[in-house]
Design a protein around this motif. Structure first.
Motif, PDB file in Angstrom:
ATOM      1  N   ALA A  27       6.379  87.311 -16.605  1.00 40.87           N
ATOM      2  CA  ALA A  27       7.513  86.532 -17.111  1.00 40.87           C
ATOM      3  C   ALA A  27       7.812  86.858 -18.572  1.00 40.87           C
ATOM      4  CB  ALA A  27       7.233  85.041 -16.951  1.00 40.87           C
ATOM      5  N   VAL A  28       6.771  86.965 -19.386  1.00 41.53           N
ATOM      6  CA  VAL A  28       6.975  87.215 -20.816  1.00 41.53           C
ATOM      7  C   VAL A  28       7.447  88.650 -21.053  1.00 41.53           C
ATOM      8  CG1 VAL A  28       5.878  87.276 -23.080  1.00 41.53           C
ATOM      9  CG2 VAL A  28       5.317  85.441 -21.481  1.00 41.53           C
ATOM     10  N   VAL A  29       6.836  89.623 -20.389  1.00 41.31           N
ATOM     11  CA  VAL A  29       7.290  91.012 -20.552  1.00 41.31           C
ATOM     12  C   VAL A  29       8.750  91.138 -20.126  1.00 41.31           C
ATOM     13  CG1 VAL A  29       6.974  93.399 -19.804  1.00 41.31           C
ATOM     14  CG2 VAL A  29       4.978  91.981 -20.256  1.00 41.31           C
ATOM     15  N   ASP A  30       9.112  90.502 -19.026  1.00 40.18           N
ATOM     16  CA  ASP A  30      10.485  90.550 -18.539  1.00 40.18           C
ATOM     17  C   ASP A  30      11.443  89.942 -19.554  1.00 40.18           C
ATOM     18  OD1 ASP A  30      12.561  90.985 -16.628  1.00 40.18           O
ATOM     19  OD2 ASP A  30      12.435  88.880 -16.059  1.00 40.18           O
ATOM     20  N   ALA A  31      11.074  88.769 -20.100  1.00 39.65           N
ATOM     21  CA  ALA A  31      11.960  88.088 -21.044  1.00 39.65           C
ATOM     22  C   ALA A  31      12.104  88.862 -22.347  1.00 39.65           C
ATOM     23  CB  ALA A  31      11.422  86.685 -21.322  1.00 39.65           C
ATOM     24  N   VAL A  32      10.998  89.384 -22.860  1.00 32.77           N
ATOM     25  CA  VAL A  32      11.037  90.064 -24.153  1.00 32.77           C
ATOM     26  C   VAL A  32      11.754  91.406 -24.061  1.00 32.77           C
ATOM     27  CG1 VAL A  32       9.601  91.103 -25.955  1.00 32.77           C
ATOM     28  CG2 VAL A  32       8.969  88.881 -24.993  1.00 32.77           C
ATOM     29  N   SER A  33      11.601  92.094 -22.943  1.00 38.88           N
ATOM     30  CA  SER A  33      12.151  93.445 -22.832  1.00 38.88           C
ATOM     31  C   SER A  33      13.500  93.488 -22.139  1.00 38.88           C
ATOM     32  CB  SER A  33      11.175  94.337 -22.044  1.00 38.88           C
ATOM     33  OG  SER A  33      11.055  93.883 -20.693  1.00 38.88           O
ATOM     34  N   ARG A  34      14.052  92.332 -21.804  1.00 38.82           N
ATOM     35  CA  ARG A  34      15.232  92.310 -20.925  1.00 38.82           C
ATOM     36  C   ARG A  34      16.425  93.070 -21.494  1.00 38.82           C
ATOM     37  NH1 ARG A  34      16.597  91.691 -15.720  1.00 38.82           N
ATOM     38  NH2 ARG A  34      14.980  90.101 -15.528  1.00 38.82           N
ATOM     39  N   ARG A  35      16.695  93.032 -22.780  1.00 40.65           N
ATOM     40  CA  ARG A  35      17.848  93.712 -23.371  1.00 40.65           C
ATOM     41  C   ARG A  35      17.399  94.771 -24.362  1.00 40.65           C
ATOM     42  NH1 ARG A  35      21.636  92.469 -19.753  1.00 40.65           N
ATOM     43  NH2 ARG A  35      21.738  90.236 -19.418  1.00 40.65           N
ATOM     44  N   PRO A  36      18.070  95.907 -24.436  1.00 50.25           N
ATOM     45  CA  PRO A  36      19.111  96.379 -23.539  1.00 50.25           C
ATOM     46  C   PRO A  36      18.517  96.939 -22.248  1.00 50.25           C
ATOM     47  CG  PRO A  36      18.666  98.041 -25.168  1.00 50.25           C
ATOM     48  CD  PRO A  36      17.785  96.865 -25.511  1.00 50.25           C
TER      49      PRO A  36
END
Length: 281
Positions: A207-216
């Motif tokens: 969840a955290v990796v996804d949220a932090v790396s989501r953009r761009p």
């Protein structure tokens, strides 16, 4: 004029990155293939080499997906976070249960072999990409519901891999559990607390990796297959783990239990990839 000149350079850079990601993925597979055929120091060396190359493949794929934010998030959350949770684990028994490393995996940091946080990095990214592929509507990939689905599916993808990993590493003598009971049916030598801890940590980590790396967000590196080389490596890990437990390690029950649990992600993921390939054809 500058922008026109930058675009071809960017395309060349991305293409070079794609080739590097696929080359590293192939190298990771080649490191793993001889693993069950050797023993002793050779097997230990292949363990470390395979993890290191796989880790580089994941970091490269993350960079292609998100630019510098991808590998930075992966290294910080999965690498340093994995190191922190393992360091707490060996000292307190939380959240996995009471265990200790034997020193056979090389240099350690805070009581944890350096290769261990690299292993968290190497599989956290393929698990996240698997979760993204299966999470739902890509047009709403940033929506809260989609992120929750990604975290749950990706977290399960990561935690269920440990059903194969832990018995293999215990049998190899890399770590020892103080009390391995009760365990998952058919997975002797590993306590059930370990699996519960992995599920909790993995869902939070993904969840955290996804949220932090989501953009761009860029398209996954590869030939158009969903998730690119990361997803291919996840499916390879699943298939090779089942095969190794059945054919080489004398662990048919682990092959069955791990095959079912990890297969909850790997099988629909394989079908999704196959369907995408069929549409392209």
């Amino acid at each position: 004029m500058v922008r026109v000149q930058e675009r071809p350079a960017l395309r060349r850079g991305l293409e070079a990155g794609r080739r590097a990601a696929w080359a590293l993925a192939v190298a990771a597979v080649l490191c793993q293939i001889p693993y069950p055929l050797v023993s002793g120091p050779w097997r230990d060396a292949l363990t470390v080499a395979g993890v290191a190359v796989f880790c580089l493949a994941s970091l490269t794929a993350a960079a292609l997906r998100h630019g510098v934010r991808g590998p930075l998030a992966l290294f910080t959350v999965a690498g340093l976070g994995g190191l922190a949770v393992e360091a707490v684990g060996v000292r307190t028994g939380f959240p996995f249960g009471s265990y200790h490393y034997t020193g056979s995996l090389g240099p350690s940091l805070a009581g944890v072999p350096v290769v261990v946080p690299l292993a968290w990095i190497m599989m956290a990214w393929p698990a996240l990409e698997a979760g993204r592929v299966l999470a739902g509507d890509r047009r709403r990939a940033g929506a809260p519901a989609s992120r929750v689905r990604t975290a749950v599916v990706g977290g399960w993808a990561l935690a269920s891999w440990d059903v194969f990993l832990d018995p293999q590493m215990v049998d190899a003598g890399h770590w020892v559990w103080s009390d391995s009971h009760p365990g998952l049916p058919g997975v002797e030598g590993v306590p059930l607390t370990n699996f519960a801890g992995w599920v909790a940590v993995s869902v939070a980590m993904v969840a955290v990796v996804d949220a932090v790396s989501r953009r761009p967000v860029r398209r996954p590196a590869g030939s158009g297959a969903p998730g690119g080389p990361a997803v291919v490596l996840y499916l390879w890990t699943y298939a090779s783990s089942v095969t190794a437990c059945l054919v080489f390690f004398g662990r048919p029950q682990v092959a069955l239990v791990g095959g079912v649990l990890m297969g909850l992600v790997a099988v629909p993921l394989a079908l999704r990839v196959a369907g995408a390939a069929g549409r392209r054809g």
